[in-house]
Design a protein around this motif. Structure first.
Motif, PDB file in Angstrom:
ATOM      1  N   GLY A 160      60.415  40.849  47.195  1.00 37.74           N
ATOM      2  CA  GLY A 160      60.063  42.247  46.942  1.00 37.74           C
ATOM      3  C   GLY A 160      60.694  42.651  45.630  1.00 37.74           C
ATOM      4  O   GLY A 160      61.908  42.791  45.531  1.00 37.74           O
ATOM      5  N   SER A 161      59.878  42.783  44.589  1.00 37.61           N
ATOM      6  CA  SER A 161      60.447  43.048  43.268  1.00 37.61           C
ATOM      7  C   SER A 161      60.098  44.452  42.801  1.00 37.61           C
ATOM      8  O   SER A 161      58.936  44.855  42.864  1.00 37.61           O
ATOM      9  N   PRO A 162      61.102  45.221  42.336  1.00 37.41           N
ATOM     10  CA  PRO A 162      60.813  46.590  41.908  1.00 37.41           C
ATOM     11  C   PRO A 162      60.136  46.671  40.548  1.00 37.41           C
ATOM     12  O   PRO A 162      59.704  47.753  40.151  1.00 37.41           O
ATOM     13  N   ILE A 163      60.066  45.545  39.799  1.00 38.03           N
ATOM     14  CA  ILE A 163      59.532  45.664  38.446  1.00 38.03           C
ATOM     15  C   ILE A 163      58.076  45.235  38.338  1.00 38.03           C
ATOM     16  O   ILE A 163      57.487  45.335  37.274  1.00 38.03           O
ATOM     17  N   ILE A 164      57.485  44.776  39.456  1.00 39.93           N
ATOM     18  CA  ILE A 164      56.085  44.357  39.330  1.00 39.93           C
ATOM     19  C   ILE A 164      55.192  45.585  39.148  1.00 39.93           C
ATOM     20  O   ILE A 164      55.595  46.718  39.424  1.00 39.93           O
ATOM     21  N   GLY A 165      54.001  45.353  38.664  1.00 42.96           N
ATOM     22  CA  GLY A 165      52.997  46.407  38.651  1.00 42.96           C
ATOM     23  C   GLY A 165      53.106  47.392  37.513  1.00 42.96           C
ATOM     24  O   GLY A 165      52.406  48.380  37.500  1.00 42.96           O
ATOM     25  N   GLN A 166      53.987  47.132  36.514  1.00 41.16           N
ATOM     26  CA  GLN A 166      54.109  48.133  35.453  1.00 41.16           C
ATOM     27  C   GLN A 166      52.863  48.175  34.581  1.00 41.16           C
ATOM     28  O   GLN A 166      52.545  49.207  34.019  1.00 41.16           O
ATOM     29  N   ASP A 167      52.179  47.040  34.479  1.00 42.93           N
ATOM     30  CA  ASP A 167      50.984  47.015  33.639  1.00 42.93           C
ATOM     31  C   ASP A 167      49.708  47.162  34.476  1.00 42.93           C
ATOM     32  O   ASP A 167      48.617  47.225  33.939  1.00 42.93           O
ATOM     33  N   THR A 168      49.882  47.218  35.815  1.00 45.37           N
ATOM     34  CA  THR A 168      48.710  47.222  36.699  1.00 45.37           C
ATOM     35  C   THR A 168      47.723  48.358  36.434  1.00 45.37           C
ATOM     36  O   THR A 168      46.527  48.107  36.308  1.00 45.37           O
ATOM     37  N   PRO A 169      48.181  49.638  36.318  1.00 43.80           N
ATOM     38  CA  PRO A 169      47.184  50.701  36.173  1.00 43.80           C
ATOM     39  C   PRO A 169      46.307  50.526  34.936  1.00 43.80           C
ATOM     40  O   PRO A 169      45.081  50.675  35.023  1.00 43.80           O
ATOM     41  N   LEU A 170      46.926  50.143  33.803  1.00 37.12           N
ATOM     42  CA  LEU A 170      46.129  50.011  32.580  1.00 37.12           C
ATOM     43  C   LEU A 170      45.169  48.826  32.695  1.00 37.12           C
ATOM     44  O   LEU A 170      43.998  48.914  32.301  1.00 37.12           O
ATOM     45  N   GLN A 171      45.650  47.705  33.273  1.00 39.93           N
ATOM     46  CA  GLN A 171      44.777  46.543  33.471  1.00 39.93           C
ATOM     47  C   GLN A 171      43.600  46.908  34.355  1.00 39.93           C
ATOM     48  O   GLN A 171      42.447  46.552  34.085  1.00 39.93           O
ATOM     49  N   ALA A 172      43.909  47.640  35.452  1.00 44.54           N
ATOM     50  CA  ALA A 172      42.854  47.986  36.395  1.00 44.54           C
ATOM     51  C   ALA A 172      41.842  48.925  35.747  1.00 44.54           C
ATOM     52  O   ALA A 172      40.628  48.760  35.921  1.00 44.54           O
ATOM     53  N   ILE A 173      42.328  49.891  34.980  1.00 47.06           N
ATOM     54  CA  ILE A 173      41.408  50.817  34.314  1.00 47.06           C
ATOM     55  C   ILE A 173      40.516  50.048  33.350  1.00 47.06           C
ATOM     56  O   ILE A 173      39.300  50.264  33.286  1.00 47.06           O
ATOM     57  N   ALA A 174      41.119  49.103  32.604  1.00 48.49           N
ATOM     58  CA  ALA A 174      40.326  48.306  31.671  1.00 48.49           C
ATOM     59  C   ALA A 174      39.218  47.559  32.405  1.00 48.49           C
ATOM     60  O   ALA A 174      38.055  47.574  31.987  1.00 48.49           O
ATOM     61  N   ALA A 175      39.572  46.920  33.552  1.00 45.90           N
ATOM     62  CA  ALA A 175      38.570  46.149  34.299  1.00 45.90           C
ATOM     63  C   ALA A 175      37.471  47.077  34.830  1.00 45.90           C
ATOM     64  O   ALA A 175      36.286  46.746  34.784  1.00 45.90           O
ATOM     65  N   ILE A 176      37.882  48.254  35.325  1.00 46.99           N
ATOM     66  CA  ILE A 176      36.903  49.175  35.896  1.00 46.99           C
ATOM     67  C   ILE A 176      35.919  49.642  34.825  1.00 46.99           C
ATOM     68  O   ILE A 176      34.706  49.699  35.049  1.00 46.99           O
ATOM     69  N   VAL A 177      36.445  49.946  33.638  1.00 45.62           N
ATOM     70  CA  VAL A 177      35.564  50.395  32.562  1.00 45.62           C
ATOM     71  C   VAL A 177      34.662  49.259  32.084  1.00 45.62           C
ATOM     72  O   VAL A 177      33.483  49.458  31.805  1.00 45.62           O
TER      73      VAL A 177
END
Lengths: 306, 316
Positions: A215-232
């Motif tokens: 369980g790592s507290p630092i994962i996912g920092q880039d997730t929202p931007l990556q996900a938005i890019a994929a969605i667009v």
């Protein structure tokens, strides 16, 4: 575009179409894919959620910390943490009508802080063994993350196409005021979209924690931007009302195939970023050109015909 | 729009009094609990810490007043840092000015994408973020760059009359942006474009060029911040800058500049930058750790945007 990409890469590098590699590609896209499916709901109704990455971190940490209580209860707690973040987002954005970008920026910081606080800033190792089943197990030879991604995508697609809730989300994203006048419960629909989005993010955080056995507290920092890019990239509009889960899955697949293919072709990461940025701008530019060009005559019925 | 019944019906003036009262009380509380805060060393330390974010946030204010948004500032900071370190090895002035020009160029690209091609600013600047990070990595082959030349480190480490150089840069950037926004034709036009782009266009303003220029200004500010940071550390990494964009946006929004464009000011952004800086400084002095700072920052962002909305509603 996806098909052309896949064919092109297979011609350049035959290893791409081997089953083991294709399975890898699917596995890579599935954990982020679950997040993107949730985010799609939010974006369709004209919102945005930057806190999804922080929620994956929080739920992963929660999941591992609460394990002594039993796997089921720990999972429930992790999902509950995610849902409550979604509820806070939804209430602030849907009901009090604060700007989505700012609110989720704030909850992102707060949730990240909470994940760090819970874990004292260190990654927490999991117990291994059965705990790793959720991310590393398989059912009928299909790895579980891929199975979950498939189920989430299918469920999300049906939710959007065949339920009142889904159609309402499109209506709200298309024209908020019109949706309100059509007696759609705009506030509660929006609120639920954020809750579902955060729930899926929490679920993907659990899978990731189990897959990494940490369980790592630092994962996912880039997730929202990556996900938005994929969605667009898939063709869902950030202004809401246009797109769907199928588009998102295609967008995720384009990103995954592209990065896998470029890796196989030994392209250094810097060039990969450049290609990714270029493709993103290109797709968005084409989309904007299509929106702003005069429509072909077949789509605009003349006054006489109507 | 009706004021929701559970918002207390205070007037703005009373709220201002309340805010100043809270301000005075908290200053007293700080003085009583953490006397270390008011030493002059700490105050300059605090200003130096906020200088980088302050420079970026000044630029971000300009673009957000125009109704835009820039996610590429962190990447521009990283690129200009490594460029400054490398180019300063040939000539210090060249090394400091060239990255700023390049940052303005990156901003110009953002501006063209947003204003001419009508791409959503979030997406356009996300795309250019990848492109700029890519060029920073290509330029350095992924390695961290060093430069220990004292002439280059002046901008980051020296001070003038006791005031650290980064603080001077920060305050001059803020002053210049303030003058441009409030006392130049460009500023007035930017406010007009930000509040209603179509109306501005139809009243004869070159709205696309104005938007493009606002992005260029933001890029230049981010690049300047990168130069100052590189000069302070003597080191720059091609993957630095992660998170700077969100910190800058947080400072701008906490100050009360609207994310919808057309309203805001540099002074408000200064307040936002200082508030975030004071908060993290105080929490550090009080022995609290990073995570409590993050939680507090998040709460303040949400509270400030809620407060802004309440103020706007009570005015109507």
């Amino acid at each position: 575009m996806l098909a052309a990409l896949a064919v092109g890469i297979s011609i350049l590098e035959i290893r791409f179409i081997q089953p083991a590699n294709l399975r890898n590609v699917l596995l890579q896209m599935s954990i982020d894919g679950i997040v993107s499916c949730g985010l799609t709901l939010v974006i369709l109704c004209g919102g945005l959620d930057l806190s999804v990455g922080a929620v994956t971190a929080l739920s992963g940490v929660m999941f591992v910390i609460a394990l002594p209580l039993g796997v089921g209860l720990a999972g429930l707690l992790a999902l509950l943490a995610g849902a409550s973040v979604g509820l806070i987002n939804g209430l602030l954005i849907g009901r009090i009508k604060l700007n989505a970008l700012i609110v989720t920026l704030g909850t992102m910081a707060a949730v990240q802080g909470t994940a760090f606080w819970l874990s004292r800033g260190n990654p927490i190792p999991g117990p291994g063994g059965d705990f790793e089943m959720l991310g590393g197990g398989a059912f009928l030879y299909i790895p579980l993350p891929i199975l979950f991604f498939g189920l989430v995508a299918l469920g999300g697609h049906l939710l959007l196409q065949d339920t009142q809730f889904g159609r309402d989300l499109y209506a709200i994203g298309g024209n908020r005021e019109a949706a309100r006048l059509a007696d759609i419960a705009v506030e509660s629909r929006e609120c639920w979209a954020y809750v579902v989005c955060a729930l899926l993010a929490a679920f993907s955080g659990m899978i990731l924690a189990s897959r990494l056995n940490t369980g790592s507290p630092i994962i996912g920092q880039d997730t929202p931007l990556q996900a938005i890019a994929a969605i667009v990239l898939g063709g869902t509009s950030l202004s809401g009302g246009r797109g769907g889960i199928v588009s998102t899955v295609i967008g995720m697949a384009i990103v995954a195939v592209l990065s896998n293919g470029l890796n196989l072709l030994n392209v250094p990461p810097a060039y990969q970023w450049a290609i990714k940025g270029f493709v993103l701008i290109l797709v968005a530019g084409l989309d904007s050109a299509r929106r702003h060009s005069p429509r072909p005559s077949t789509q605009t019925p003349s006054p006489r015909a109507s | 729009m009706q004021v929701r019944s559970w918002f207390p019906r205070w007037h703005t003036r009373e709220l201002n009094v309340l805010a100043s009262l809270i301000g005075v009380l908290s200053v007293l509380l700080i003085y009583w609990t953490t006397p270390a805060f008011f030493t002059s060393g700490n105050v300059f330390n605090l200003l130096r810490q906020v200088a980088i974010n302050g420079i970026i946030a000044s630029g971000m204010t300009i673009v957000m007043i125009g109704g835009g948004f820039d996610l590429s500032v962190g990447a521009v900071l990283a690129l200009s840092g490594v460029l400054a370190i490398q180019l300063a090895k040939t000539n210090v002035w060249f090394g400091m000015l060239c990255p700023v020009a390049l940052g303005a160029g990156a901003g110009l690209m953002n501006g063209v994408l947003v204003s001419r091609f009508a791409i959503n600013p979030l997406i356009a600047t996300l795309g250019s973020r990848y492109l700029v990070y890519a060029s920073a990595n290509l330029f350095t082959a992924g390695f961290i760059q060093y430069n220990g030349n004292p002439a280059f480190l002046v901008l980051g480490r020296n001070s003038l009359g006791g005031v650290p150089a980064p603080v001077i840069v920060f305050l001059s950037v803020a002053l210049i942006s303030h003058l441009i926004l409030n006392h130049a034709t460009f500023g007035a036009a930017l406010f007009a474009v930000g509040s209603n782009e179509r109306a501005a266009f139809f009243s004869g303003l070159p709205s696309r060029n104005i938007l493009t220029l606002s992005y260029a200004a933001t890029g230049a500010c981010a690049a300047l911040a990168g130069v100052v940071l590189a000069s302070r550390l003597g080191v720059a990494a091609p993957d630095a800058g992660e998170g700077y964009e969100l910190d800058a946006i947080a400072a701008v929004v906490i100050g009360g500049t609207s994310i919808l464009g057309g309203a805001g000011s540099i002074l408000r952004t200064l307040a936002g930058v200082l508030l975030l800086g004071v908060l993290s400084n105080l929490l550090l002095l009080a022995g609290q750790s990073y995570e409590i700072q993050r939680i507090a920052t998040g709460l303040i962002i949400v509270l400030s945007v809620a407060f802004d909305l309440y103020r706007r509603r009570s005015r109507q």
